[in-house]
Design an enzyme around this catalytic site. Structure first.
Site, PDB file in Angstrom:
ATOM      1  N   LYS A 116       0.836  -1.197   0.138  1.00  8.53           N
ATOM      2  CA  LYS A 116      -0.128   0.080  -0.060  1.00  8.53           C
ATOM      3  C   LYS A 116       1.138   1.476   0.006  1.00  8.53           C
ATOM      4  O   LYS A 116       0.533   2.258  -0.777  1.00  8.53           O
ATOM      5  CB  LYS A 116      -0.992  -0.069   1.148  1.00  8.53           C
ATOM      6  CG  LYS A 116      -2.212  -1.172   1.055  1.00  8.53           C
ATOM      7  CD  LYS A 116      -2.782  -1.203   2.300  1.00  8.53           C
ATOM      8  CE  LYS A 116      -3.683  -2.253   2.033  1.00  8.53           C
ATOM      9  NZ  LYS A 116      -4.550  -2.873   3.352  1.00  8.53           N
TER      10      LYS A 116
ATOM     11  N   GLN B 145      -4.641  -1.411   9.456  1.00  3.95           N
ATOM     12  CA  GLN B 145      -4.423  -2.774   8.834  1.00  3.95           C
ATOM     13  C   GLN B 145      -5.007  -3.819   9.871  1.00  3.95           C
ATOM     14  O   GLN B 145      -4.700  -3.947  11.094  1.00  3.95           O
ATOM     15  CB  GLN B 145      -2.959  -3.177   8.549  1.00  3.95           C
ATOM     16  CG  GLN B 145      -2.807  -4.458   7.906  1.00  3.95           C
ATOM     17  CD  GLN B 145      -3.582  -4.422   6.516  1.00  3.95           C
ATOM     18  OE1 GLN B 145      -3.367  -3.413   5.563  1.00  3.95           O
ATOM     19  NE2 GLN B 145      -4.167  -5.516   6.226  1.00  3.95           N
TER      20      GLN B 145
ATOM     21  N   ASP C 261     -11.194   3.212   4.168  1.00 10.38           N
ATOM     22  CA  ASP C 261     -11.221   1.635   3.961  1.00 10.38           C
ATOM     23  C   ASP C 261     -12.809   1.506   3.768  1.00 10.38           C
ATOM     24  O   ASP C 261     -13.171   0.560   3.284  1.00 10.38           O
ATOM     25  CB  ASP C 261     -10.870   1.026   4.936  1.00 10.38           C
ATOM     26  CG  ASP C 261      -9.709   0.240   4.682  1.00 10.38           C
ATOM     27  OD1 ASP C 261      -8.973   0.050   3.645  1.00 10.38           O
ATOM     28  OD2 ASP C 261      -8.736  -0.125   5.621  1.00 10.38           O
TER      29      ASP C 261
END
Ligand code: NDP
Length: 280
Positions: A52, A96, A119
């Site tokens: 990422k 994460q 997200d």
């Protein structure tokens, strides 16, 4: 033989467009920034985080790394999120997952400002999706919609069957397809006649997590098959939830694994970060 839906090529095309949007923002003195928070040192999570960050750098997005030890307390993480929420340089916050067992994932997600929830996992983002309001859409299903649209199929009125009802793939995808007027069925481990449901699909999305679970003989001839699964075989190879070799002879179009859905997920994360910077 089915047409191959090339996620890698589509992701590259969209990432080029994102890089141009980033340049335009920088010309207005706005530097899009993404905070990437990693707790512990799970190798898979570390790998995801580093890809990422690499993708951000390539698109011109600044990434800010925060690494906490697995022993960090939930309060430490909540305090960090609080600081990131009020940091004007940061337009998106990514924590994460999975988190260590002593942390409550939903409490952590709820602490992220919905305005930085790139997200798309915050209940406010999910609510906006369900209500059809603008907001951050979660990345894997948003990437799947881009893949479907790249084939120029008219989604309206098609029967879409999703196998898997997770909060990150199956459920949000169902609302995205519904918004586009598909007739949507969501299947799961308790579905009575899974094969019969799959057989009805004009658009089949497999998000199960079981290697080659869906065989070519399940698939309606000419159907579009989107394979979300990422399964590592004993010999190290990565395969999807669909048995590609038998499915490709029946389907009209199919995504490969790897290079199908995977590259689109990170692309949508970049897109959401830029969207957040544009709104700021
Ligand atoms: P989850 O484990 O959260 O959900 C799996 C779903 O599959 C559940 O709804 C489960 O049903 C259903 N399922 C499991 N076994 C069966 C079965 N025998 N028959 C019917 N349904 C079944 O997985 P995720 O949604 O997180 O991920 C799914 C797959 O997609 C994984 O391989 C993951 O690695 C991959 N993935 C890939 C991404 C990418 O970027 N390419 C991103 C996210 C995930 P039930 O709810 O009843 O338990």
């Amino acid at each position: 033989m089915a047409n191959l839906i090339d996620g890698k090529a589509l992701a590259a095309k969209i990432r080029n467009e994102i890089a141009k949007d980033v340049e335009a923002l920088k010309a207005r003195n706005i530097n899009p920034g993404l905070a990437v928070v990693l707790v512990g040192n799970d190798p898979a999570s570390s790998l995801y985080v580093s890809s990422k960050k690499k993708a951000c750098a390539k698109a011109g997005i600044e990434s800010f790394s925060y690494e906490l030890p697995a022993s960090a307390s939930e309060k430490e993480l909540l305090d960090l999120i609080g600081k990131l929420n009020s940091n004007g340089k940061i337009h998106g916050i990514l924590v994460q997952l999975p988190l260590p067992d002593h942390m409550d994932e939903s409490r952590i997600i709820n602490a992220i400002s919905p305005e930085k929830d790139v997200d798309g996992f915050h209940p406010v983002s999910v609510g906006r999706l369900v209500l059809g309001e603008p907001g951050f859409r979660s990345c894997t299903p948003a990437g799947i919609m881009e893949l479907i649209d790249s084939t120029e199929i008219d989604i309206k009125g098609k029967r879409a069957v999703i196998v898997g009802r997770s909060n990150i793939v199956g459920k949000p995808l169902a609302f995205m397809l519904l918004e586009r007027h598909a007739t949507v069925t969501i299947c799961h481990s308790k579905t009575a006649d899974l094969k019969g449901e799959v057989r009805n699909a004009d658009i089949l999305i497999a998000a199960i997590g079981r290697a080659r679970f869906i065989g070519g003989d399940w698939i309606k001839p000419g159907a579009m098959v989107i394979d979300v699964g990422i399964n590592r075989l004993d010999d190290g190879r990565i395969v999807g939830d669909v048995d590609f070799d038998s499915a490709k002879d029946v389907a009209g179009a199919i995504t490969p694994v790897p290079k199908g859905v995977g590259p689109m997920t990170i692309t949508m994360l970049l897109k959401n970060t830029v969207l957040s910077a544009q709104r700021s």
